[in-house]
Design an enzyme around this catalytic site. Structure first.
Site, PDB file in Angstrom:
ATOM      1  N   ARG A 239     -14.035 -39.672  31.508  1.00  0.00           N
ATOM      2  CA  ARG A 239     -13.698 -38.253  31.468  1.00  0.00           C
ATOM      3  C   ARG A 239     -13.540 -37.841  30.001  1.00  0.00           C
ATOM      4  O   ARG A 239     -12.924 -38.565  29.205  1.00  0.00           O
ATOM      5  CB  ARG A 239     -12.395 -37.962  32.219  1.00  0.00           C
ATOM      6  N   GLU A 268     -15.981 -29.642  29.017  1.00  0.00           N
ATOM      7  CA  GLU A 268     -17.283 -29.529  29.677  1.00  0.00           C
ATOM      8  C   GLU A 268     -17.497 -28.151  30.273  1.00  0.00           C
ATOM      9  O   GLU A 268     -16.563 -27.621  30.890  1.00  0.00           O
ATOM     10  CB  GLU A 268     -17.336 -30.565  30.819  1.00  0.00           C
ATOM     11  N   HIS A 286     -23.204 -35.466  31.810  1.00  0.00           N
ATOM     12  CA  HIS A 286     -22.380 -35.974  32.921  1.00  0.00           C
ATOM     13  C   HIS A 286     -23.274 -36.412  34.092  1.00  0.00           C
ATOM     14  O   HIS A 286     -23.114 -35.933  35.222  1.00  0.00           O
ATOM     15  CB  HIS A 286     -21.366 -34.913  33.369  1.00  0.00           C
TER      16      HIS A 286
HETATM   17  C1  DGY Z   1     -17.034 -38.907  39.410  1.00  0.00           C
HETATM   18  O1  DGY Z   1     -17.393 -39.205  40.564  1.00  0.00           O
HETATM   19  O2  DGY Z   1     -15.853 -38.775  39.112  1.00  0.00           O
HETATM   20  C2  DGY Z   1     -18.109 -38.742  38.385  1.00  0.00           C
HETATM   21  O3  DGY Z   1     -17.646 -38.231  37.208  1.00  0.00           O
HETATM   22  C3  DGY Z   1     -19.274 -37.931  38.915  1.00  0.00           C
HETATM   23  O4  DGY Z   1     -19.987 -38.785  39.703  1.00  0.00           O
END
Ligand code: DGY
Length: 325
Positions: A239, A268, A286
């Protein structure tokens, strides 16, 4: 019996859409855009279930206007887009999709690591621009990955999948985490537990695999970047807010570290000023879990979670199981 009413906030892969249409009375946002909060609230009103994405903010304001809503199924393993405490207070299960995206996400984190170390994006650009006129001993020299030290910040499912890949590259694997993987996995993958500081000082590649919480915000900021080796690389497929992105841009600009491979960003989809001008960063939008197979599996699991609750059962993956009493 009437099918439960479900709102889906964005189109998912075809097999998932088919199953959703079979099992629910589905309303879906088929426009190729994230809904505004007002649109999301309006569309969810009167629904029994909501299948949403990590780009939807599900907070008390959204939940308060939904007296009928019984479940929020998030199409992601991460759930920092949801105010879980607010949902728990209202007795609403929040579900996520762990497990099914582990290998695909690790594949991509590995791809970012290889791409930045071996300058694949620069090489592609160079070749397309017609600049490849002869083999050159010093052209686009990168850095080896095999035999180096990989530092995993977070040793959960995806961290362990990275460690498994690292065995094939004869790498030393360090990890730092408040939790430990099972002892047999630590042994099998020859993972060494160290403090975050030691990991940053010793690793050639630092790869982030921790969840985003208030405690992990800016886990990697200017002081941590200063601890990294000058030749080291930072990989983030977890993240964005785990990293102070402005500090990272400075560290990359000043060659304080060698490079970064990023799939996620602090704000983002915006990028920190200066990031796109840097050759020593490989940037992706992402997409670490973005294979058709995995995005389909995520969808199927999100549907299983949703339907379990709507059929009066416990969902396979609920992040606030205390709501079941
Ligand atoms: C998640 O699943 O948390 C990812 O960032 C997207 O697949």
């Amino acid at each position: 019996m009437a099918k439960p009413r479900v709102f889906l906030s964005r189109e998912l892969p075809p097999d998932v859409m088919r199953v959703l249409r079979e099992r629910c009375d589905l309303t879906a946002n088929l426009e190729d855009r994230v809904l505004s909060k007002a649109e999301l609230i309006a569309a969810t009103t009167g629904m029994d279930g909501l299948l949403c994405l990590l780009t939807d903010t599900i907070d008390a304001e959204v939940l308060d206007i939904q007296p009928r809503l019984k479940v929020v199924s998030n199409y992601a393993v991460g759930f920092n887009n949801v105010d879980v405490a607010a949902a728990t207070a209202r007795g609403i299960p929040i579900c996520n999709t762990p497990g099914v995206l582990t290998e695909t996400t690790a594949d991509f984190a590995w791809t970012l690591m290889m791409a930045i170390a071996r300058r694949v994006v620069e090489a592609d650009r160079y070749t397309r621009e017609g600049r490849f006129t002869q083999w050159e001993p010093m052209l686009l020299l990168g850095t080896d990955v095999y035999g180096k030290t990989l530092g995993l910040v977070g040793a959960g499912r995806i961290g362990q999948a990275m460690a498994r890949r690292a065995r094939g590259f004869s790498m030393r694997v360090l990890y730092s985490d408040i939790y430990d993987p099972p002892a047999d996995i630590v042994d099998e993958l020859q993972m060494e537990k160290v403090s975050l500081e030691d990991l940053l000082r010793q690793s050639d590649y630092v790869s982030l695999h921790a969840p985003f919480t208030e405690e992990t915000r800016h886990l990697i900021g200017a002081p941590q970047l200063a601890m990294m080796k000058p030749g080291a690389y930072l990989i983030n497929s977890a993240r964005g807010p785990l990293v102070d992105e402005a500090a990272l841009v400075e560290a990359l600009k000043n060659k304080r570290i060698a490079g970064a491979g990023l799939d996620v960003y602090e704000h983002e989809p915006k990028l920190a000023p200066g990031l796109i001008d840097l050759n020593n960063a490989v940037l992706a939008p992402h997409t670490a879990s973005a294979s058709l197979e995995t995005r389909t599996k995520m969808g199927m699991l999100a549907v299983d979670n949703l339907m379990a609750v709507l059929e009066g059962k416990r969902a396979p993956h609920t992040v606030n199981p205390e709501v079941y009493g």
